[in-house]
Design an enzyme around this catalytic site. Structure first.
Site, short mmCIF file in Angstrom:
data_model
loop_
_atom_site.label_atom_id
_atom_site.label_comp_id
_atom_site.label_asym_id
_atom_site.label_seq_id
_atom_site.Cartn_x
_atom_site.Cartn_y
_atom_site.Cartn_z
N PHE A 93 -0.93 -32.02 -16.66
CA PHE A 93 -0.81 -30.99 -17.69
C PHE A 93 -1.25 -29.66 -17.09
O PHE A 93 -2.17 -29.63 -16.28
CB PHE A 93 -1.69 -31.33 -18.90
N SER A 138 -5.26 -37.01 -4.66
CA SER A 138 -5.60 -35.57 -4.61
C SER A 138 -7.07 -35.38 -4.29
O SER A 138 -7.90 -36.20 -4.66
CB SER A 138 -5.30 -34.94 -5.97
N TYR A 192 -6.62 -35.51 -15.15
CA TYR A 192 -5.92 -35.60 -13.87
C TYR A 192 -6.89 -36.06 -12.79
O TYR A 192 -6.58 -36.95 -11.99
CB TYR A 192 -5.34 -34.22 -13.51
N GLY A 193 -8.09 -35.46 -12.78
CA GLY A 193 -9.09 -35.83 -11.77
C GLY A 193 -9.46 -37.30 -11.85
O GLY A 193 -9.51 -38.00 -10.83
#
Ligand code: NAP
Length: 275
Positions: A93, A138, A192-193
């Site tokens: 997002f 990531s 996301y993390g």
């Protein structure tokens, strides 16, 4: 003997497309560009064809279990398995997105962790001896790990963490986010993390399992960060081009026969990073 084959998820654009492009140039075998939307996938194949490259195409929506199992059956049948698998498909997002955090947590974890895990569940059994598996995670996942409570950090870094316990932790994050209680639960404020912390950790668990259960097959499985890359996900201000972002995933995909390292690591700029 079946020809060698490489498969890249979410490769109709961005880093995935650049990975396919580089593999078409460097991998000896068939390279599959895959996309959840066949139209977008075929367009991407056309764009590479105009550059003289010859990727093949297969539809693959990692959020759709029947799409995953159909693709796995296709590669098993046509090639006897898969030599290189790059799990690149992912979502994020935008920072400015006003979607409630609970929804962002559920949707982001669904694709980046649970659907990527489904891919691994169905493709690991068909990865051929000497295969390479690359999970595009990531550096945000590493930063997020460092922002977790000491108890969570201990579990994520523990060599005895099982896949089931990890799945339970990811489910717990989503449940706590839905109740607005994730911060009390020890999680940082980033869906996301957390999804990428989960994916890197899952990579380490699966690599340990490979070493234990298929030691003679010399399969290498790693997670990596492509860097901060100019794509629809990260925007135009990122310093790396998609081709530069593809370098580390491609390096891990093409680790030479007989290599034993890296395996079960988190790699960025072709260097193993601390976890
Ligand atoms: P992108 O340009 O947004 O591309 C994402 C790709 O994933 C698209 O092809 C998208 O397909 C596909 N995808 C999303 N959900 C899918 C699904 N359910 N099934 C199959 N494909 C799906 O993003 P990107 O920047 O290239 O990111 C690629 C990977 O790198 C992601 O895992 C991302 O988290 C990671 N990453 C990126 C950066 C960065 O700076 N860009 C940094 C660190 C990590 P559609 O076109 O159909 O949406």
């Amino acid at each position: 003997m079946s020809p060698r084959v490489a498969v890249v998820t979410g490769s109709n654009k961005g880093i995935g497309l650049a990975i396919v492009k580089a593999l078409c140039q460097k991998f000896e075998g068939d390279v599959y560009l895959t996309a959840r939307d066949s139209g977008r996938g075929e367009e991407a194949v056309k764009s590479l064809s105009s550059e003289g490259l010859k990727p093949m195409f297969h539809q693959l929506d990692i959020n759709d279990l029947s799409s995953i199992t159909a693709a796995a059956a296709y590669f098993k049948d046509k090639y006897g398995g898969v030599d290189v698998l790059v799990n690149n498909a992912g979502i994020a997002f935008k920072v400015a997105d006003t979607t409630p955090f609970a929804t962002q947590a559920e949707v982001t974890l669904k694709t980046n962790f649970f659907a990527t895990r489904d891919m691994l569940t169905h493709f690991m059994p068909i990865i051929k001896a000497g295969g390479r598996v690359v999970n595009v995670s990531s550096f945000v996942g590493s930063r997020t790990l460092n922002g977790c409570s000491p108890a969570l950090q201990e579990r994520f870094r523990s060599e005895d963490l099982s896949e089931e316990e990890l799945v339970g932790l990811m489910e717990r994050f989503v449940e706590e986010a839905k109740k607005g209680e994730h911060k009390q639960g020890g999680w940082p404020d980033t869906a996301y993390g957390v999804s990428k912390t989960g994916l890197t950790t899952l990579s380490m668990i699966l690599a340990r399992r490979l070493s234990k259960e298929r030691p003679g097959d010399q399969i290498l499985l790693n997670a990596c960060c492509p860097g901060w890359v100019r794509t629809d996900m990260a925007g135009p201000k990122a310093p790396k081009s998609p081709d530069e972002g593809a370098e580390t995933p491609v390096y891990l995909s093409l680790l030479p026969a007989g290599a034993t390292e890296p395996h079960g690591r988190f790699v960025s700029d072709k260097q193993v990073q601390p976890w």
